[in-house]
Design a protein around this motif. Structure first.
Motif, PDB file in Angstrom:
ATOM      1  N   SER A 215       0.826  -1.198   0.000  1.00  0.00           N
ATOM      2  CA  SER A 215       0.000   0.000   0.000  1.00  0.00           C
ATOM      3  C   SER A 215       0.867   1.257   0.000  1.00  0.00           C
ATOM      4  N   VAL A 216       1.993   1.198   0.720  1.00  0.00           N
ATOM      5  CA  VAL A 216       2.962   2.303   0.690  1.00  0.00           C
ATOM      6  C   VAL A 216       3.458   2.503  -0.741  1.00  0.00           C
ATOM      7  N   LEU A 217       3.854   1.408  -1.369  1.00  0.00           N
ATOM      8  CA  LEU A 217       4.396   1.457  -2.727  1.00  0.00           C
ATOM      9  C   LEU A 217       3.376   2.026  -3.709  1.00  0.00           C
ATOM     10  N   ALA A 218       2.132   1.563  -3.584  1.00  0.00           N
ATOM     11  CA  ALA A 218       1.076   2.025  -4.491  1.00  0.00           C
ATOM     12  C   ALA A 218       0.794   3.511  -4.289  1.00  0.00           C
ATOM     13  N   ALA A 219       0.739   3.942  -3.027  1.00  0.00           N
ATOM     14  CA  ALA A 219       0.443   5.347  -2.743  1.00  0.00           C
ATOM     15  C   ALA A 219       1.569   6.265  -3.193  1.00  0.00           C
ATOM     16  N   LEU A 220       2.792   5.749  -3.172  1.00  0.00           N
ATOM     17  CA  LEU A 220       3.934   6.524  -3.670  1.00  0.00           C
ATOM     18  C   LEU A 220       4.016   6.478  -5.193  1.00  0.00           C
ATOM     19  N   GLU A 221       3.154   5.644  -5.798  1.00  0.00           N
ATOM     20  CA  GLU A 221       3.139   5.432  -7.250  1.00  0.00           C
ATOM     21  C   GLU A 221       4.505   5.004  -7.748  1.00  0.00           C
ATOM     22  N   ALA A 222       5.102   4.094  -7.000  1.00  0.00           N
ATOM     23  CA  ALA A 222       6.435   3.586  -7.341  1.00  0.00           C
ATOM     24  C   ALA A 222       6.340   2.130  -7.755  1.00  0.00           C
ATOM     25  N   GLY A 223       7.276   1.694  -8.581  1.00  0.00           N
ATOM     26  CA  GLY A 223       7.327   0.301  -9.012  1.00  0.00           C
ATOM     27  C   GLY A 223       8.433  -0.451  -8.297  1.00  0.00           C
ATOM     28  N   CYS A 224       8.638  -1.714  -8.695  1.00  0.00           N
ATOM     29  CA  CYS A 224       9.640  -2.523  -8.003  1.00  0.00           C
ATOM     30  C   CYS A 224      11.064  -2.074  -8.327  1.00  0.00           C
ATOM     31  N   ALA A 225      11.220  -1.148  -9.313  1.00  0.00           N
ATOM     32  CA  ALA A 225      12.558  -0.643  -9.630  1.00  0.00           C
ATOM     33  C   ALA A 225      12.902   0.619  -8.851  1.00  0.00           C
ATOM     34  N   ALA A 226      11.952   1.129  -8.068  1.00  0.00           N
ATOM     35  CA  ALA A 226      12.185   2.363  -7.324  1.00  0.00           C
ATOM     36  C   ALA A 226      12.908   2.069  -6.012  1.00  0.00           C
ATOM     37  N   PRO A 227      13.650   3.070  -5.487  1.00  0.00           N
ATOM     38  CA  PRO A 227      14.410   2.866  -4.248  1.00  0.00           C
ATOM     39  C   PRO A 227      13.527   2.979  -3.009  1.00  0.00           C
ATOM     40  N   VAL A 228      12.502   2.124  -2.930  1.00  0.00           N
ATOM     41  CA  VAL A 228      11.565   2.126  -1.810  1.00  0.00           C
ATOM     42  C   VAL A 228      11.700   0.827  -1.036  1.00  0.00           C
ATOM     43  N   LEU A 268      -3.105   2.012   6.675  1.00  0.00           N
ATOM     44  CA  LEU A 268      -1.853   2.290   7.377  1.00  0.00           C
ATOM     45  C   LEU A 268      -0.754   2.635   6.377  1.00  0.00           C
ATOM     46  N   GLY A 269      -0.672   1.849   5.300  1.00  0.00           N
ATOM     47  CA  GLY A 269       0.317   2.095   4.265  1.00  0.00           C
ATOM     48  C   GLY A 269       0.103   3.412   3.546  1.00  0.00           C
ATOM     49  N   ARG A 270      -1.153   3.702   3.232  1.00  0.00           N
ATOM     50  CA  ARG A 270      -1.467   4.957   2.542  1.00  0.00           C
ATOM     51  C   ARG A 270      -1.114   6.170   3.397  1.00  0.00           C
ATOM     52  N   GLU A 271      -1.449   6.088   4.687  1.00  0.00           N
ATOM     53  CA  GLU A 271      -1.174   7.204   5.592  1.00  0.00           C
ATOM     54  C   GLU A 271       0.335   7.423   5.752  1.00  0.00           C
ATOM     55  N   LEU A 272       1.081   6.309   5.818  1.00  0.00           N
ATOM     56  CA  LEU A 272       2.529   6.439   5.955  1.00  0.00           C
ATOM     57  C   LEU A 272       3.126   7.055   4.692  1.00  0.00           C
ATOM     58  N   ALA A 273       2.630   6.626   3.532  1.00  0.00           N
ATOM     59  CA  ALA A 273       3.119   7.183   2.265  1.00  0.00           C
ATOM     60  C   ALA A 273       2.841   8.682   2.189  1.00  0.00           C
ATOM     61  N   ALA A 274       1.658   9.103   2.648  1.00  0.00           N
ATOM     62  CA  ALA A 274       1.316  10.530   2.635  1.00  0.00           C
ATOM     63  C   ALA A 274       2.272  11.316   3.513  1.00  0.00           C
ATOM     64  N   ALA A 275       2.620  10.750   4.671  1.00  0.00           N
ATOM     65  CA  ALA A 275       3.575  11.412   5.562  1.00  0.00           C
ATOM     66  C   ALA A 275       4.951  11.505   4.914  1.00  0.00           C
ATOM     67  N   MET A 276       5.336  10.455   4.172  1.00  0.00           N
ATOM     68  CA  MET A 276       6.632  10.454   3.499  1.00  0.00           C
ATOM     69  C   MET A 276       6.679  11.482   2.373  1.00  0.00           C
TER      70      MET A 276
END
Length: 290
Positions: A215-228, A268-276
């Motif tokens: 959910s963090v990854l999706a909210a950041l709109e990042a893929g598996c190649a991103a440094p997340v 939880l993941g979405r909220e953490l991504a928003a904070a990031m």
């Protein structure tokens, strides 16, 4: 590795239900190409061919490394089961432990996430982009081409090569990819019989943890190649989640943690991504894209 983990799932399904399973090997672009992951398009490169066969009815279900799955779910398929997770951590296979490698030592990995976090720990080493299966990568150390390579500990365990691990990175040293160490069993969304059958393989605690991470990854709109990197764990009631976005030069990062009720894993993941994002994580990922 794909065959090994698929066979393990097949054997478990047979043991639990009595159904016999026949493996059908499928080669993907991600398996055969030696191009860097970012050049191949990142997320989905290992799963598109499998999903095509699944949707076409050529296979009944597919087993994926969960970290390779796109976060945007194809409506034609469903993750029917996420079995209990194996070791989520990253591992070093090399001539010495990471801290003992000589300055300038060559370390191979195909993951921008790993490179970014490794540079935070040892900016004095040379990081080399590599592709290929685990045997090919380990062979580069054996031949002396590289001093070390970094791979998923779970993958090395599945192919029986954990004895070659010189160091396992703890979660606080290097956050794994969202879903790392977990498998996803997919089938067609209209195959209710299979969804019910495969459900015996599902582990609710693992599903909650990886749901939060992805959910963090999706909210950041990042893929598996991103440094997340992201990792969640819990006791069945409360889930603790930590995630980080690290600049590819390893000099800057945004790392945040939170916790909450397990049923709220996705929120939880979405909220953490928003904070990031509020702390500048989007800028770091934008630099990676360029």
């Amino acid at each position: 590795m794909a065959t090994t983990q698929s066979q393990a799932v097949a054997d478990r399904l047979t043991a639990l239900t009595g159904h016999r399973v026949r493996l059908a090997g499928v080669t993907t672009l991600g398996d055969v190409s030696r191009a860097h992951l970012t050049q191949l398009g990142g997320t989905g490169v290992f799963v598109n061919e499998l999903r095509s066969r699944l949707i076409g009815g050529e296979i009944d279900f597919a087993v994926h490394s969960l970290k390779d799955l796109p976060t945007r779910q194809d409506e034609q398929v469903v993750i029917a089961a996420i079995p209990p997770r194996d070791d989520p951590r990253d591992a070093l296979v090399g001539t010495a432990k990471f801290s003992d490698l000589a300055p300038g030592a060559r370390v191979g990995t195909g993951s921008p996430r790993r490179v970014a976090q490794l540079r935070m720990l040892r900016p004095d080493l040379e990081y080399v982009a590599i592709r290929g299966n685990a045997d090919t990568r380990i062979g580069k150390v054996t031949s002396g081409e590289l001093d070390a390579v970094v791979l998923a500990a779970a993958g090395l365990g599945r192919i029986g090569r954990e004895a070659e691990i010189s160091q396992v990175f703890e979660i606080d040293e290097m956050l794994p990819a969202p879903g790392q160490g977990a498998l996803a069993v997919e089938c067609r969304a209209d195959r209710h019989d299979l969804i019910e059958l495969l459900g015996v393989l599902d582990d609710p605690e693992t599903r909650a943890a990886v749901t939060a991470e992805r959910s963090v990854l999706a909210a950041l709109e990042a893929g598996c190649a991103a440094p997340v990197g992201a990792f969640a764990s819990g006791d069945g009631h409360i889930l603790s989640l930590t995630a980080a976005v690290v600049a590819v030069d390893g000099l800057r990062s945004v790392r945040t943690s939170t916790s909450g009720p397990t049923p709220a894993a996705m929120d939880l993941g979405r909220e953490l991504a928003a904070a990031m994002i509020a702390e500048g994580a989007g800028t770091l990922m934008g630099e990676q894209a360029h």
